[in-house]
Write an enzyme that holds these catalytic residues in place. Sequence first.
Site, PDB file in Angstrom:
ATOM      1  N   SER A  13     119.731  73.270 -29.968  1.00  0.00           N
ATOM      2  CA  SER A  13     119.031  72.534 -28.904  1.00  0.00           C
ATOM      3  C   SER A  13     117.923  71.645 -29.481  1.00  0.00           C
ATOM      4  CB  SER A  13     118.481  73.491 -27.844  1.00  0.00           C
ATOM      5  OG  SER A  13     117.488  74.321 -28.387  1.00  0.00           O
ATOM      6  N   ASN A  14     117.278  72.084 -30.545  1.00  0.00           N
ATOM      7  CA  ASN A  14     116.263  71.229 -31.181  1.00  0.00           C
ATOM      8  C   ASN A  14     116.906  70.025 -31.849  1.00  0.00           C
ATOM      9  OD1 ASN A  14     113.352  72.358 -31.094  1.00  0.00           O
ATOM     10  ND2 ASN A  14     114.667  74.152 -31.345  1.00  0.00           N
ATOM     11  N   ARG A  70     123.794  81.288 -53.068  1.00  0.00           N
ATOM     12  CA  ARG A  70     122.994  80.395 -52.227  1.00  0.00           C
ATOM     13  C   ARG A  70     122.822  79.043 -52.903  1.00  0.00           C
ATOM     14  NH1 ARG A  70     119.548  84.914 -50.664  1.00  0.00           N
ATOM     15  NH2 ARG A  70     117.716  84.109 -51.708  1.00  0.00           N
ATOM     16  N   MET A  95     119.205  79.599 -40.405  1.00  0.00           N
ATOM     17  CA  MET A  95     118.909  81.004 -40.621  1.00  0.00           C
ATOM     18  C   MET A  95     119.199  81.476 -42.057  1.00  0.00           C
ATOM     19  SD  MET A  95     117.623  81.639 -37.771  1.00  0.00           S
ATOM     20  CE  MET A  95     117.408  83.412 -37.737  1.00  0.00           C
ATOM     21  N   HIS A 114     108.881  76.810 -36.094  1.00  0.00           N
ATOM     22  CA  HIS A 114     108.858  78.262 -35.938  1.00  0.00           C
ATOM     23  C   HIS A 114     108.324  78.594 -34.547  1.00  0.00           C
ATOM     24  CE1 HIS A 114     108.836  82.382 -37.285  1.00  0.00           C
ATOM     25  NE2 HIS A 114     107.643  82.518 -36.762  1.00  0.00           N
ATOM     26  N   ASP A 146     107.836  75.580 -47.984  1.00  0.00           N
ATOM     27  CA  ASP A 146     107.648  75.897 -49.404  1.00  0.00           C
ATOM     28  C   ASP A 146     108.592  77.048 -49.745  1.00  0.00           C
ATOM     29  OD1 ASP A 146     106.518  78.214 -48.437  1.00  0.00           O
ATOM     30  OD2 ASP A 146     104.461  77.711 -49.028  1.00  0.00           O
ATOM     31  N   GLY A 148     108.195  80.218 -49.749  1.00  0.00           N
ATOM     32  CA  GLY A 148     108.063  81.456 -48.983  1.00  0.00           C
ATOM     33  C   GLY A 148     108.775  81.375 -47.648  1.00  0.00           C
ATOM     34  N   GLU A 179     109.039  73.230 -27.940  1.00  0.00           N
ATOM     35  CA  GLU A 179     109.717  72.832 -29.181  1.00  0.00           C
ATOM     36  C   GLU A 179     110.423  71.493 -29.006  1.00  0.00           C
ATOM     37  OE1 GLU A 179     110.986  76.794 -31.593  1.00  0.00           O
ATOM     38  OE2 GLU A 179     112.382  76.139 -30.059  1.00  0.00           O
TER      39      GLU A 179
HETATM   40  C1  GRF Z   1     114.121  77.758 -32.330  1.00  0.00           C
HETATM   41  O1  GRF Z   1     113.428  78.619 -31.469  1.00  0.00           O
HETATM   42  C2  GRF Z   1     113.346  77.533 -33.594  1.00  0.00           C
HETATM   43  O2  GRF Z   1     111.970  77.594 -33.439  1.00  0.00           O
HETATM   44  C3  GRF Z   1     113.816  78.672 -34.467  1.00  0.00           C
HETATM   45  O3  GRF Z   1     115.175  78.825 -34.156  1.00  0.00           O
HETATM   46  C4  GRF Z   1     115.411  78.381 -32.831  1.00  0.00           C
HETATM   47  C5  GRF Z   1     116.533  77.404 -32.894  1.00  0.00           C
HETATM   48  O4  GRF Z   1     117.038  77.061 -31.623  1.00  0.00           O
HETATM   49  N1  GRF Z   1     113.545  78.382 -35.847  1.00  0.00           N
HETATM   50  P1  GRF Z   1     118.101  75.904 -31.469  1.00  0.00           P
HETATM   51  O5  GRF Z   1     119.293  76.226 -32.360  1.00  0.00           O
HETATM   52  O6  GRF Z   1     117.449  74.606 -31.869  1.00  0.00           O
HETATM   53  O7  GRF Z   1     118.491  75.895 -30.025  1.00  0.00           O
END
Ligand code: GRF
Length: 194
Positions: A13-14, A70, A95, A114, A146, A148, A179
């Site tokens: 969605s982002n 990776r 992820m 985040h 970074d 971490g 977001e």
């Molecule tokens: C969001 O809440 C973002 O902050 C986190 O993972 C989620 C991703 O959502 N890192 P989407 O796949 O963009 O819907």
Amino acid sequence: MANVAVLASGSGSNFQAIAEAFSDPVQNPSGHRVVLLVCDKPGAYCLERATRLGIPSIVVAYGKGGQEVRQTAEREMTGALESFGVDMVVLAGYMRILTPLFVGRWQGKLINIHPALLPKHPGAHGIADSWASEDRELGVTIHWVDEGVDTGQIIVQTAFPRTAGMTLEAAEAKIHVLEHKLYPITVLKLLGGN
Ligand code: GRF
């Protein structure tokens, strides 16, 4: 005019919010472009969104294993990002933990969102962890990446108060609305010229 790639693992969605803002000449008069979606999960919904938005996508398969595996995937990603002339890499629900190989290559051009107020509640469960805390405010953080986990320099944060009677579902929905507003604006601002 800069080229952006988004890395996502799930719903996307982002990614969609960013792509839609980029295609709006009022928000993006410089004509910056989202040129590529990179996904590590075959079948993830973000891939469907990319097709609908007319944005090329690739699936990078991670094998089972540690750093070596990776880095093989990351070499493939960097190859694709370079071939699309990418100037900025935007993590949006990606992820996977990125190794120093990838982070070093894209340093200063790699950002993440985040769903909590860092430095509190880093990791994969930002919303659940902040909800379970005593924090009186919840929110969203955009930061440079970074080596971490969610430790990079903070670019921007936005918070809202936890009100009496607020449910986890309502808080979660509010976080996502924030977001979708904040991420496109911030990416466009970092790219400049708007
Ligand atoms: C969001 O809440 C973002 O902050 C986190 O993972 C989620 C991703 O959502 N890192 P989407 O796949 O963009 O819907």
